[in-house]
Motif scaffolding. Sequence first.
Motif, PDB file in Angstrom:
ATOM      1  N   GLU A 158       0.851  -1.181   0.000  1.00 40.44           N
ATOM      2  CA  GLU A 158       0.000   0.000   0.000  1.00 40.44           C
ATOM      3  C   GLU A 158       0.899   1.248   0.000  1.00 40.44           C
ATOM      4  OE1 GLU A 158      -2.988   0.195   2.983  1.00 40.44           O
ATOM      5  OE2 GLU A 158      -3.772  -1.820   2.569  1.00 40.44           O
ATOM      6  N   LYS A 159       0.398   2.306  -0.642  1.00 35.50           N
ATOM      7  CA  LYS A 159       1.174   3.545  -0.767  1.00 35.50           C
ATOM      8  C   LYS A 159       2.561   3.246  -1.330  1.00 35.50           C
ATOM      9  CE  LYS A 159      -2.171   5.905   1.116  1.00 35.50           C
ATOM     10  NZ  LYS A 159      -3.027   6.802   0.305  1.00 35.50           N
ATOM     11  N   ALA A 160       2.570   2.429  -2.370  1.00 31.97           N
ATOM     12  CA  ALA A 160       3.851   1.941  -2.897  1.00 31.97           C
ATOM     13  C   ALA A 160       4.730   3.069  -3.423  1.00 31.97           C
ATOM     14  CB  ALA A 160       3.606   0.909  -3.993  1.00 31.97           C
ATOM     15  N   ASN A 161       4.146   4.109  -4.018  1.00 28.04           N
ATOM     16  CA  ASN A 161       4.960   5.214  -4.537  1.00 28.04           C
ATOM     17  C   ASN A 161       5.788   5.864  -3.449  1.00 28.04           C
ATOM     18  OD1 ASN A 161       4.889   6.031  -7.409  1.00 28.04           O
ATOM     19  ND2 ASN A 161       2.682   5.861  -7.145  1.00 28.04           N
ATOM     20  N   ILE A 162       5.205   6.002  -2.266  1.00 27.75           N
ATOM     21  CA  ILE A 162       5.916   6.659  -1.173  1.00 27.75           C
ATOM     22  C   ILE A 162       7.041   5.778  -0.648  1.00 27.75           C
ATOM     23  CG2 ILE A 162       5.663   7.594   1.163  1.00 27.75           C
ATOM     24  CD1 ILE A 162       2.790   8.349   0.423  1.00 27.75           C
ATOM     25  N   VAL A 163       6.721   4.507  -0.374  1.00 22.45           N
ATOM     26  CA  VAL A 163       7.742   3.600   0.159  1.00 22.45           C
ATOM     27  C   VAL A 163       8.830   3.340  -0.882  1.00 22.45           C
ATOM     28  CG1 VAL A 163       8.148   1.372   1.271  1.00 22.45           C
ATOM     29  CG2 VAL A 163       5.962   2.544   1.598  1.00 22.45           C
ATOM     30  N   GLN A 164       8.405   3.135  -2.131  1.00 19.75           N
ATOM     31  CA  GLN A 164       9.379   2.927  -3.201  1.00 19.75           C
ATOM     32  C   GLN A 164      10.252   4.159  -3.396  1.00 19.75           C
ATOM     33  OE1 GLN A 164      10.565   0.085  -4.811  1.00 19.75           O
ATOM     34  NE2 GLN A 164       8.833  -0.209  -6.210  1.00 19.75           N
ATOM     35  N   TRP A 294      23.411  13.371  -7.904  1.00 18.51           N
ATOM     36  CA  TRP A 294      22.796  12.382  -7.031  1.00 18.51           C
ATOM     37  C   TRP A 294      22.001  13.032  -5.909  1.00 18.51           C
ATOM     38  CZ3 TRP A 294      22.044   7.864  -8.831  1.00 18.51           C
ATOM     39  CH2 TRP A 294      22.946   7.278  -9.717  1.00 18.51           C
ATOM     40  N   ALA A 295      22.429  14.206  -5.451  1.00 19.26           N
ATOM     41  CA  ALA A 295      21.651  14.927  -4.441  1.00 19.26           C
ATOM     42  C   ALA A 295      20.290  15.315  -4.988  1.00 19.26           C
ATOM     43  CB  ALA A 295      22.417  16.170  -3.970  1.00 19.26           C
ATOM     44  N   GLY A 296      20.270  15.769  -6.242  1.00 17.93           N
ATOM     45  CA  GLY A 296      18.997  16.073  -6.882  1.00 17.93           C
ATOM     46  C   GLY A 296      18.109  14.850  -6.952  1.00 17.93           C
ATOM     47  N   GLN A 297      18.677  13.706  -7.275  1.00 15.41           N
ATOM     48  CA  GLN A 297      17.893  12.471  -7.317  1.00 15.41           C
ATOM     49  C   GLN A 297      17.330  12.117  -5.939  1.00 15.41           C
ATOM     50  OE1 GLN A 297      19.331   8.970  -9.219  1.00 15.41           O
ATOM     51  NE2 GLN A 297      18.627   9.812 -11.136  1.00 15.41           N
ATOM     52  N   ARG A 301      13.302  11.809  -5.370  1.00 16.98           N
ATOM     53  CA  ARG A 301      12.669  10.551  -4.993  1.00 16.98           C
ATOM     54  C   ARG A 301      11.975  10.645  -3.642  1.00 16.98           C
ATOM     55  NH1 ARG A 301      17.376   6.414  -7.355  1.00 16.98           N
ATOM     56  NH2 ARG A 301      16.510   6.402  -9.478  1.00 16.98           N
ATOM     57  N   ALA A 302      12.544  11.420  -2.730  1.00  7.79           N
ATOM     58  CA  ALA A 302      11.946  11.526  -1.402  1.00  7.79           C
ATOM     59  C   ALA A 302      10.715  12.420  -1.391  1.00  7.79           C
ATOM     60  CB  ALA A 302      12.989  12.055  -0.413  1.00  7.79           C
ATOM     61  N   PHE A 303      10.739  13.522  -2.139  1.00  8.59           N
ATOM     62  CA  PHE A 303       9.677  14.521  -2.025  1.00  8.59           C
ATOM     63  C   PHE A 303       8.692  14.523  -3.192  1.00  8.59           C
ATOM     64  CE2 PHE A 303      13.076  16.116   0.701  1.00  8.59           C
ATOM     65  CZ  PHE A 303      12.362  16.369   1.872  1.00  8.59           C
ATOM     66  N   LEU A 304       9.090  13.985  -4.344  1.00 10.38           N
ATOM     67  CA  LEU A 304       8.148  13.913  -5.449  1.00 10.38           C
ATOM     68  C   LEU A 304       7.347  12.614  -5.452  1.00 10.38           C
ATOM     69  CD1 LEU A 304      10.188  15.495  -8.391  1.00 10.38           C
ATOM     70  CD2 LEU A 304       8.422  16.552  -6.974  1.00 10.38           C
ATOM     71  N   GLY A 305       7.759  11.648  -4.617  1.00  7.77           N
ATOM     72  CA  GLY A 305       6.996  10.414  -4.495  1.00  7.77           C
ATOM     73  C   GLY A 305       5.559  10.658  -4.052  1.00  7.77           C
ATOM     74  N   PRO A 306       5.324  11.446  -2.988  1.00  8.26           N
ATOM     75  CA  PRO A 306       3.940  11.749  -2.597  1.00  8.26           C
ATOM     76  C   PRO A 306       3.170  12.506  -3.674  1.00  8.26           C
ATOM     77  CG  PRO A 306       5.444  12.193  -0.787  1.00  8.26           C
ATOM     78  CD  PRO A 306       6.293  11.899  -1.976  1.00  8.26           C
ATOM     79  N   VAL A 307       3.852  13.372  -4.428  1.00  6.60           N
ATOM     80  CA  VAL A 307       3.190  14.090  -5.521  1.00  6.60           C
ATOM     81  C   VAL A 307       2.725  13.098  -6.580  1.00  6.60           C
ATOM     82  CG1 VAL A 307       3.497  15.802  -7.341  1.00  6.60           C
ATOM     83  CG2 VAL A 307       4.525  16.182  -5.088  1.00  6.60           C
ATOM     84  N   LEU A 349      17.014  15.857 -10.007  1.00 10.98           N
ATOM     85  CA  LEU A 349      15.750  16.021  -9.281  1.00 10.98           C
ATOM     86  C   LEU A 349      14.583  15.400 -10.041  1.00 10.98           C
ATOM     87  CD1 LEU A 349      14.169  17.489  -6.908  1.00 10.98           C
ATOM     88  CD2 LEU A 349      13.859  19.359  -8.542  1.00 10.98           C
ATOM     89  N   PHE A 350      14.489  15.675 -11.346  1.00  9.04           N
ATOM     90  CA  PHE A 350      13.338  15.202 -12.115  1.00  9.04           C
ATOM     91  C   PHE A 350      13.541  13.806 -12.689  1.00  9.04           C
ATOM     92  CE2 PHE A 350      12.821  19.894 -12.309  1.00  9.04           C
ATOM     93  CZ  PHE A 350      11.610  19.953 -11.623  1.00  9.04           C
ATOM     94  N   LEU A 351      14.787  13.376 -12.856  1.00  5.51           N
ATOM     95  CA  LEU A 351      15.027  11.994 -13.244  1.00  5.51           C
ATOM     96  C   LEU A 351      14.754  11.041 -12.084  1.00  5.51           C
ATOM     97  CD1 LEU A 351      18.342  12.148 -15.347  1.00  5.51           C
ATOM     98  CD2 LEU A 351      16.117  11.368 -16.167  1.00  5.51           C
ATOM     99  N   GLY A 352      15.009  11.499 -10.881  1.00  4.24           N
ATOM    100  CA  GLY A 352      14.943  10.650  -9.698  1.00  4.24           C
ATOM    101  C   GLY A 352      13.691   9.817  -9.545  1.00  4.24           C
TER     102      GLY A 352
END
Length: 437
Positions: A158-164, A294-297, A301-307, A349-352
């Motif tokens: 559940e909520k796989a985008n966030i955990v992934q 890699w910092a952008g990634q 991945r951490a903050f665009l996952g919920p989006v 950031l956007f590839l991540g």
Amino acid sequence: MGSSDQVVESRLEQTAAADHEPTSPPPFERERWNRPKSNPFRLLASFFSFFLSGMNDAVYGALLPYIQSYYGLNYTNVSFIFLAPFGGYTVAAFTNAMIHAHFGQRGVAIVAPALHIADYVITCLHPPFPVIVVAAFLGGLGNGLLDAAWSAWIGQMEKANIVQGVLHSMYSVGATICPLIATSMVTQLNMGWYEFFYLMVGASVFEAVTLSLTFWKKTGIVYQQQTHGNSDTPTHEKTGNRRALMNKITWLCSSFFFFYLCIEVTMSGWVTSFMLNVRRASPYEAGLSSTLFWAGQTVGRAFLGPVTERYGERLCVSIYLALSIALELVFWLVPHFLASAIAVAFLGLFLGPMFPSATIMAAKLLPRHLHVSSLGFSIAIGGTGGAIGPFVVGPIAYARGVWVLQPIVLTLLGILAVLWLVFPRIKNEESDNTSTR
């Protein structure tokens, strides 16, 4: 949810041990990050595993100029260090389902860290370069097994985008700090490039202990009961592989992952050399450029996952791809180090979030019994892109100059965008999401 949150795993184990075995798979109950109760510990171990995999994939790009100088290699010869993992990922593509079927996630948790340990012990001894290439093959095999196993597992939650997103952001954290540490050890502390791998040996031993302990109960019997019920393991292993290879989603996902990882590892592997030779940056600034990517990634991945979870993978990834193409044009056409460094960071950031989002998309499009076989194959084949891409750049850069990195990456982004548009739409996604809550 009451006691059902705690009995998923024990029910599988009891069913597997019972004299009377079921004739059909047990009802599927979607896991959460905290259900069953051992999942938080498994996730933490998986996060560290991806952290180490990120360090593994980023270190050769950061140390490439120093490895090249140490062994007296040209661009073509040194790029074999990127090609070696191709063999590892290829082997992983065809053995992941077998390991799951016979040994479960426990098998991956034992075998993959052992391959990492072997890779780093060999490399820190700085043997002749062909032996370094063999060690990189072992590391690629370990990464291929881990990437496929944990991505397929979390893709069903559940909520796989966030955990992934968190899982893959840990990969990016490792890839972020690795170039900074490795470059600092060489340029600031005057240490040998191979001395960085002493740290990798220690980290891989810790990985082996944590994964083995947390996944010890996830045996092949548990895996078979969870996916097939009462099944003959070899039969289902062969059938799963065959059906996965016959499924068009498997090949579409394989193509997407191939070109995505081709972009990711090619950029991280050659950006240091590009900044040194084309943007005329200092060695420290060039190494920092890889860190910014890699910092952008990590942030993406951490903050665009919920989006992505809120607005959907199809729309969000389409936007991320358009922005990435625009940033790559800035990186190529604006000949200033600062502009290039900023473009690299935002490109990361956007590839991540694209890779974890595509993994979720694949999990939604594939039947559950094909998740490990199909996703395992797709992700492992994708990993070959991360090996072939940087390798191909080597001889081209040797003949034409390292500036060719930019048009190559731009072309690959265009191919990736076309592949994403080909993905079929998910039917009844809304009702499916509602039913799992």
